[in-house]
Enzyme design. Sequence first.
Site, PDB file in Angstrom:
ATOM      1  N   ARG A  17       0.800  -1.220   0.000  1.00 16.66           N
ATOM      2  CA  ARG A  17       0.000   0.000   0.000  1.00 16.66           C
ATOM      3  C   ARG A  17       0.839   1.281   0.000  1.00 16.66           C
ATOM      4  NH1 ARG A  17      -3.562  -2.406   4.906  1.00 16.66           N
ATOM      5  NH2 ARG A  17      -1.624  -3.617   5.090  1.00 16.66           N
ATOM      6  N   TYR A 107       5.139  -5.340  15.469  1.00 18.84           N
ATOM      7  CA  TYR A 107       5.204  -5.166  14.029  1.00 18.84           C
ATOM      8  C   TYR A 107       6.138  -3.995  13.715  1.00 18.84           C
ATOM      9  CZ  TYR A 107       1.051  -8.188  13.860  1.00 18.84           C
ATOM     10  OH  TYR A 107       0.180  -9.219  13.986  1.00 18.84           O
ATOM     11  N   LYS A 355      33.511  24.264   1.131  1.00 20.82           N
ATOM     12  CA  LYS A 355      33.509  22.814   0.969  1.00 20.82           C
ATOM     13  C   LYS A 355      34.868  22.277   1.388  1.00 20.82           C
ATOM     14  CE  LYS A 355      35.183  20.432  -1.912  1.00 20.82           C
ATOM     15  NZ  LYS A 355      35.823  19.800  -3.071  1.00 20.82           N
TER      16      LYS A 355
HETATM   17  C1  UD1 Z   1      -1.915  -6.405  11.274  1.00 14.99           C
HETATM   18  C2  UD1 Z   1      -2.815  -7.337  12.098  1.00 14.99           C
HETATM   19  C3  UD1 Z   1      -4.071  -6.578  12.493  1.00 14.99           C
HETATM   20  C4  UD1 Z   1      -3.702  -5.352  13.303  1.00 14.99           C
HETATM   21  C5  UD1 Z   1      -2.707  -4.473  12.526  1.00 14.99           C
HETATM   22  C6  UD1 Z   1      -2.147  -3.418  13.461  1.00 14.99           C
HETATM   23  C7  UD1 Z   1      -2.408  -9.635  11.310  1.00 14.99           C
HETATM   24  C8  UD1 Z   1      -2.905 -10.742  10.467  1.00 14.99           C
HETATM   25  N1  UD1 Z   1      -3.135  -8.519  11.304  1.00 14.99           N
HETATM   26  O1  UD1 Z   1      -2.599  -6.099  10.075  1.00 14.99           O
HETATM   27  O2  UD1 Z   1      -4.919  -7.408  13.282  1.00 14.99           O
HETATM   28  O3  UD1 Z   1      -4.864  -4.616  13.608  1.00 14.99           O
HETATM   29  O4  UD1 Z   1      -1.590  -5.244  12.043  1.00 14.99           O
HETATM   30  O5  UD1 Z   1      -1.304  -2.542  12.802  1.00 14.99           O
HETATM   31  O6  UD1 Z   1      -1.406  -9.787  11.951  1.00 14.99           O
HETATM   32  N2  UD1 Z   1       5.009  -8.900   7.963  1.00 14.99           N
HETATM   33  C9  UD1 Z   1       6.020  -9.807   7.821  1.00 14.99           C
HETATM   34  N3  UD1 Z   1       5.823 -10.924   7.081  1.00 14.99           N
HETATM   35  C10 UD1 Z   1       4.631 -11.200   6.476  1.00 14.99           C
HETATM   36  C11 UD1 Z   1       3.591 -10.262   6.648  1.00 14.99           C
HETATM   37  C12 UD1 Z   1       3.794  -9.128   7.389  1.00 14.99           C
HETATM   38  O7  UD1 Z   1       7.119  -9.618   8.348  1.00 14.99           O
HETATM   39  O8  UD1 Z   1       4.541 -12.243   5.838  1.00 14.99           O
HETATM   40  C13 UD1 Z   1       5.250  -7.695   8.769  1.00 14.99           C
HETATM   41  C14 UD1 Z   1       5.113  -6.422   7.951  1.00 14.99           C
HETATM   42  O9  UD1 Z   1       6.388  -6.001   7.464  1.00 14.99           O
HETATM   43  C15 UD1 Z   1       4.548  -5.414   8.975  1.00 14.99           C
HETATM   44  C16 UD1 Z   1       3.828  -6.288   9.988  1.00 14.99           C
HETATM   45  O10 UD1 Z   1       4.259  -7.619   9.777  1.00 14.99           O
HETATM   46  O11 UD1 Z   1       5.585  -4.708   9.615  1.00 14.99           O
HETATM   47  C17 UD1 Z   1       2.305  -6.206   9.863  1.00 14.99           C
HETATM   48  O12 UD1 Z   1       1.906  -6.588   8.555  1.00 14.99           O
HETATM   49  P1  UD1 Z   1       0.770  -5.825   7.785  1.00 14.99           P
HETATM   50  O13 UD1 Z   1       0.590  -6.483   6.476  1.00 14.99           O
HETATM   51  O14 UD1 Z   1       0.999  -4.388   7.810  1.00 14.99           O
HETATM   52  O15 UD1 Z   1      -0.509  -6.177   8.700  1.00 14.99           O
HETATM   53  P2  UD1 Z   1      -1.890  -5.381   8.798  1.00 14.99           P
HETATM   54  O16 UD1 Z   1      -2.706  -5.679   7.619  1.00 14.99           O
HETATM   55  O17 UD1 Z   1      -1.620  -3.970   9.113  1.00 14.99           O
HETATM   56 CA    CA Z   2       0.219  -2.715   9.231  1.00 15.85          CA
END
Ligand code: UD1
Ligand code: CA
Length: 465
Positions: A17, A107, A355
């Site tokens: 996104r 995260y 510089k």
């Molecule tokens: C996630 C949560 C959601 C929460 C939100 C809060 C899940 C399934 N959902 O959704 O409940 O409300 O965060 O911000 O967990 N990442 C990885 N590997 C992957 C996928 C993601 O390392 O395979 C990391 C991403 O880099 C990111 C974090 O995990 O930093 C969260 O992933 P993202 O896809 O942003 O989750 P959300 O859809 O925001």
């Molecule tokens: Ca997120």
Amino acid sequence: MANGPAAVVLCAGKGTRMKSEQAKVLHPLLGRPLCAWPIAAALEAGSHPIVAVVGHQGDAVSAALRAQFGPSGPRLAVQERPLGTADAVRAAAPELRGAAGPVLILYGDTPLLTAATLRRLLDSFRTGGGPLALVSALAPDPSGYGRLVRKGERLVRIVEERDCTERERELHEVNAGVYAADPGFLWTALEGLEPSNAQGEYYLTDLVALAAERGPVSSVSADFEEMRGVNDRADLAACGRVLRQRINHAHLLAGVTLEDPESTLIEAGVEVGADTVIEPGVSLRAGSRVGPGARIGQGAVLVASEVGEGTEVLAYCVLQQSRVGPRCVIGPFARLRPGSELAEGVHLGNFVETKKTRIGRGSKANHLSYLGDAEVGAGVNVGAGTITCNYDGAAKYPTEIGDGAFIGSDTQLVAPVRIGARAYVAAGTTVTEDVPEDALVLSRTKQVVKDGWAKRRRERLKGKR
Ligand code: UD1
Ligand code: CA
């Protein structure tokens, strides 16, 4: 604090996104990559070890984290394919086997999270007695977040937005994405998850239903503002605004005057001494240090630069990787490029560019000059329009100006060249050879004066009309 809780920070996603060539967690935010913020919060909460899970652009993310934190930074684990947040945590397991206490899971895209909230979460985990605790928030607009589903008070599961029923979509209590888990439960439960959801991913949030079967899942509520995740660039800008306010507030309380905090950008880790005044529209970028009692004028930009005690940087100066000593006056509109080093009491005026140049104590270059690859002594006066000709189209050459020398206006110093101490360079001179100490050098054609010439010309022209 070697015995703090272990922590996993998920940094492997692509961040679709963001619509960017660059991995989301690398996008800079107040002078740090996005994912460095939650890692810093975990460090501050005493976590050890911390494992960052990298995947998409993993080498670049690892390098950025090493650059940010050095040897005290997180261990790195690799998630081979982005199969979801649960799969990402699984990738950290080999680094964390044997961790006894609770494991924190964060995260990499929640930069506003504070160490205080992590501590509250750990307390809640300890007192709750269940295998899992998490942070929740009441979101005015919950779209994009996982919703907490409760039976009475009891938290029973989390449902992701894409998998919500109409009624679940109306729930405003959301998952912040911060957990504390019992390691025994965590590593076993992760093996049992299925990717049975709209995205076909392994969702970490599915742990909640599994944990709820074994004991209470406790939750601590936090301000939604602190929980904001960065999914797109509007989120990035919104989080940037909050971090900027937090940083500015801390400087205000530490005795720094910000004439207009709303327009002042001070990046993480920048040091500013007490009684320094920062005028509107100033940017102090990462790695900068400003001494006490200094003044930074409107619109000035400092990039990894130091400004000494009592120094005035007047409006619209740009300083990059430069060091300015105490009690100097710089600008307005001066440009200090990398490697400029000014001793105490130096004055650089408007439209002066430097510089890779050192300037000694009390020297002045007050107007319209370029000093590059130069070594300028103390007490030197550099006149308006002085240019070091340091480049011949192929290589750069040094200029040396000795203590107390006087460089007249509109002078070119063709490098490599040396001006001896206390020497005088007459205005308009092009210096091509070394000048000895105490000498005068001048190179210009002799002046010719024709008396009455202008008057005669005027009369000639009148006669033609
Ligand atoms: C996630 C949560 C959601 C929460 C939100 C809060 C899940 C399934 N959902 O959704 O409940 O409300 O965060 O911000 O967990 N990442 C990885 N590997 C992957 C996928 C993601 O390392 O395979 C990391 C991403 O880099 C990111 C974090 O995990 O930093 C969260 O992933 P993202 O896809 O942003 O989750 P959300 O859809 O925001
Ligand atoms: Ca997120």
